[in-house]
Write an enzyme that holds these catalytic residues in place. Structure first.
Site, short mmCIF file in Angstrom:
data_model
loop_
_atom_site.label_atom_id
_atom_site.label_comp_id
_atom_site.label_asym_id
_atom_site.label_seq_id
_atom_site.Cartn_x
_atom_site.Cartn_y
_atom_site.Cartn_z
N PRO A 242 0.83 -1.21 0.00
CG PRO A 242 -0.69 -1.56 1.71
CD PRO A 242 0.63 -2.03 1.21
N PRO A 243 0.29 2.38 -0.38
CG PRO A 243 -0.95 3.89 -1.65
CD PRO A 243 -1.06 2.56 -0.96
N GLY A 244 2.75 4.45 1.17
CA GLY A 244 3.26 4.92 2.46
C GLY A 244 3.89 3.86 3.33
N GLY A 246 6.76 2.32 2.80
CA GLY A 246 8.22 2.41 2.81
C GLY A 246 8.90 1.66 1.69
CB THR A 248 10.59 5.08 -2.14
OG1 THR A 248 9.51 5.02 -3.07
CG2 THR A 248 11.72 5.90 -2.73
CD GLU A 462 -22.05 10.49 17.10
OE1 GLU A 462 -21.39 9.45 17.29
OE2 GLU A 462 -22.34 10.91 15.97
CG HIS A 465 -23.27 5.34 16.63
ND1 HIS A 465 -23.60 4.38 15.72
CD2 HIS A 465 -23.44 6.54 15.98
CE1 HIS A 465 -23.96 4.94 14.57
NE2 HIS A 465 -23.87 6.25 14.71
CG ASP A 537 -23.78 5.86 11.10
OD1 ASP A 537 -22.54 5.86 11.17
OD2 ASP A 537 -24.51 6.59 11.79
#
Length: 676
Positions: A242-244, A246, A248, A462, A465, A537
């Site tokens: 996935p991007p990010g 590491g 590179t 809230e 939930h 939701d």
């Protein structure tokens, strides 16, 4: 000690003198139309050359006119001049230094009364006295400065300037023509082995990937160790994740550990508008790498140039030509040349199969999201230069950042440091990290002015939930509930998983549906009407239910059959909406099962909140009064009202946070609930 390649300095200099990258308008990137220093220089140079030409032409005409208008004179040698003195024919004589004599005659000689005489070196010192004695009038004039260098300067300076200007414009035109043909040169950045570089000590959280790459490093250091047993050079290593995460950074760490030249280039830099440029750049890049062997070529985002080719064999797509050249170069290595290609992508499913076969990219290294131990190591690396307060618990932070990758954790540390700096603190505290995490996940607080009715609806939404999660066995612990607007949400309910999850049971998914429907059910139970606040939701509930039925085989009516194709786990996208390969009757059955799951879960949620209405009212009252309540306050309210608490709401891990927010890894499983 390894011998330095003889042409390494040529590679470095040639690599640094890259042509400026062109923008969409044809100008170098970052240069606006107003910034034209070269054009201004050309205009000034042309102006100076024009002025010099005008001055030279005017002087030349003046000198010509003076020469034509000057009176004609006879040239006398020294003997003739003395004869004229003896004959008293000299009327006037002008002695110009010790070189020239001019004047007039009383009687014309050769039909001229003007004369000119060149004096002899160290001539007669009594010449003036003899002229006076003969009745001539004598004038003394200082010599004219006819210095050689001064004459050269006056005569040849304009021509030198003109020739220099011509050479300058010729060179500029030649450079322009070379710039046209420099499109095919590689724009890879060369990092030499003697420059500071990244090592494996700077990489954490991806230990499995580092182990895979250590063999590549060892081969680049000691290739004879593997070649003596018939081993071949690994042609390529594909980093997938996935991007990010590491990818590179890992490639740079391999170059730093191996101590070899490192050529870095993005996949998008190969393709240009001009036909054939991409293939030419591929050839040039591999030629440079072979000359600097052993070396590493790193191609970031290789999916930009390595996507699957079209089905038509007559296509002339520039990207496909570039890919074909890349395939040829990777398969044409000499086994004795230690050149390794490392590529990174987060879309391996879209790469061409010819690129992935053994012999090109021999290894595929998965760089996945780190677990909490990996996140702890990453946080320690990024916080090495950050002064931390004594109350900072990196273990708590690592456990609370479920699903985050290395780039997210680096951003978290940076945001916490910036927050502490804005408050003029000397150290970064635990509260700074918690507030920075809130800001990253939810956005900054918004000072909205809401009516009492809206605040009541938000508080009960809230609270629904939170209460549904507290009552449901198997739900993630509820850590925080707030009605403070953040980002696009008017209120948020946080749930922190006890640990990283990689497998989900049917019961857990159903509990997630019940918890997500708690907000809509609370509005129905308390107010007898519903609002638009449950939009997010309902989207997540529908996504969970549909995947349970069509993807994970959790429907009794449909059985253990999957009706969807597996998506790339690294793309980060959801359902692509591609046409399905099942009938309309099956599609209707899937819709019925999704509707059944959502309806039954909603009825269960309404029943729970109706049975424990006093607890719901108490949570809503505390939210109106304090705006934010944490897990300890929620558990206290449950005990006061006599509501049962699910066993999963109590963490058995003493390091588990009670007021830290965190997301749940899969996008379809809600770690937070909000009202919009």
């Amino acid at each position: 000690m390894r011998k330095q390649p003889e042409n390494i300095y040529w590679l470095q200099n040639n690599n640094e003198r890259q042509p400026p990258r062109q923008g969409p308008s044809g100008r170098p990137n970052g240069q606006t139309p107003q910034q034209r220093p070269s054009n201004n220089l050309n205009r000034w140079l042309m102006l100076v050359v024009g002025i010099l030409l005008v001055v030279y032409i005017v002087n030349w005409f003046n000198s010509t006119n003076q020469t034509n208008s000057a009176p004609k004179q006879v040239e006398l040698n020294y003997t003739q001049f003395y004869n004229q003195i003896a004959a008293k024919n000299i009327k006037t004589a002008t002695l110009i230094g010790q070189t020239d004599i001019t004047g007039t005659l009383r009687v014309a000689v050769s039909n001229q009364t003007q004369y000119h005489v060149y004096q002899l070196p160290n001539g007669d010192p009594d010449l003036a006295a003899k002229l006076n004695a003969s009745g001539a009038t004598v004038y003394i004039q200082p010599p004219v400065d006819n210095s050689f260098w001064f004459t050269i300067l006056l005569d040849f300076l304009p021509w030198l300037v003109l020739i220099g200007a011509i050479l300058f414009f010729t060179r500029r035109a030649s450079q322009g023509q070379q710039g046209i043909f420099s499109f095919g040169k590689s724009r890879a950045k060369l990092i030499l082995e003697d420059r500071p570089s990244t090592t494996f000590a700077d990489v954490a959280g991806v230990d499995e990937s580092k182990y895979e790459l250590e063999e590549v490093v060892e081969f680049l250091k000691t290739p004879q160790k593997f070649q003596r047993l018939g081993g071949k050079i690994p042609r390529g290593v594909l980093l997938v994740g996935p991007p990010g995460t590491g990818k590179t950074l890992l490639a740079r760490a391999v170059a730093g550990e191996a101590g070899v030249p490192f050529f870095s280039m993005s996949g998008s830099e190969f393709v240009e508008v001009l036909v054939g440029v991409g293939a030419s750049r591929v050839r040039d890049l591999f030629d440079q790498a072979k000359k600097a062997s052993p070396s590493i070529i790193f191609i970031d985002e290789i999916d930009a140039v390595g996507r699957q080719r079209g089905s038509s064999i007559n296509t002339n797509d520039e990207r496909e030509q570039t890919l074909n050249q890349l395939l040829v170069e990777m398969d044409g290595f000499d086994n004795r040349q230690a050149v390794v290609v490392i590529a990174a992508t987060n879309r391996p499913d879209g790469l061409d199969l010819a690129l992935l076969r053994p012999g090109r990219f021999d290894r595929r290294v998965t760089v996945d999201r780190p677990d909490w131990n990996g996140r702890l190591a990453i946080l320690k690396i990024h916080s090495r230069t950050v002064p931390l307060a004594s109350d900072v618990d990196m273990t708590r932070i690592a456990r609370s950042t479920t699903g985050m990758v290395g780039a997210d954790l680096a951003n978290l540390v940076n945001e916490a440091a910036l927050l502490a700096a804005r408050r003029n603190q000397d150290n970064v505290t635990q509260q700074n990290f918690e507030e920075a995490l809130d800001k990253i996940l939810l956005g900054a607080e918004r000072p909205l002015v809401l009516s009492d009715d809206d605040l009541d609806v938000t508080a009960y939404h809230e609270g629904g939930h939170a209460l549904a999660g507290l009552l449901s066995e198997g739900a993630d612990p509820v850590t925080k509930v707030t009605i403070v607007p953040r980002g696009q949400a008017l209120g948020v309910t946080m749930s922190t998983p006890l640990d990283d999850r990689y497998n989900y049971s049917k019961e857990y998914l159903l509990v997630q549906v019940v918890t997500a429907l708690g907000g809509r059910a609370a509005e129905q139970v308390v107010f007898g009407k519903i609002t638009t606040g449950a939009e997010n939701d309902l989207q997540r509930v529908t996504a969970i239910a549909r995947q349970m039925v069509s993807r994970w085989g959790m429907s009794e009516r449909l059985g253990t059959i999957s009706f969807s194709e597996r998506q790339s786990p690294f793309s980060g996208g959801g359902d692509t909406g591609a046409p399905s390969n099942y009938s309309e009757e099956t599609a209707e059955l899937i819709d019925e099962e999704v509707d059944r799951i959502v309806r039954s879960s909603y009825a269960q949620t309404v029943e729970l909140l109706t049975a424990y209405r006093p607890t719901l009212d108490r949570i809503a009252q505390e939210l109106r009064r304090q705006e934010t309540i944490d897990s300890k306050q929620l558990l206290s309210i449950m005990e006061e009202t006599g509501a049962p608490i699910a066993s999963t709401q109590f963490s058995t891990d003493p390091t588990h946070p009670h007021a830290i927010i965190a997301p749940t890894p899969p996008s379809v499983l809600p770690g937070t609930s909000d009202i919009q």
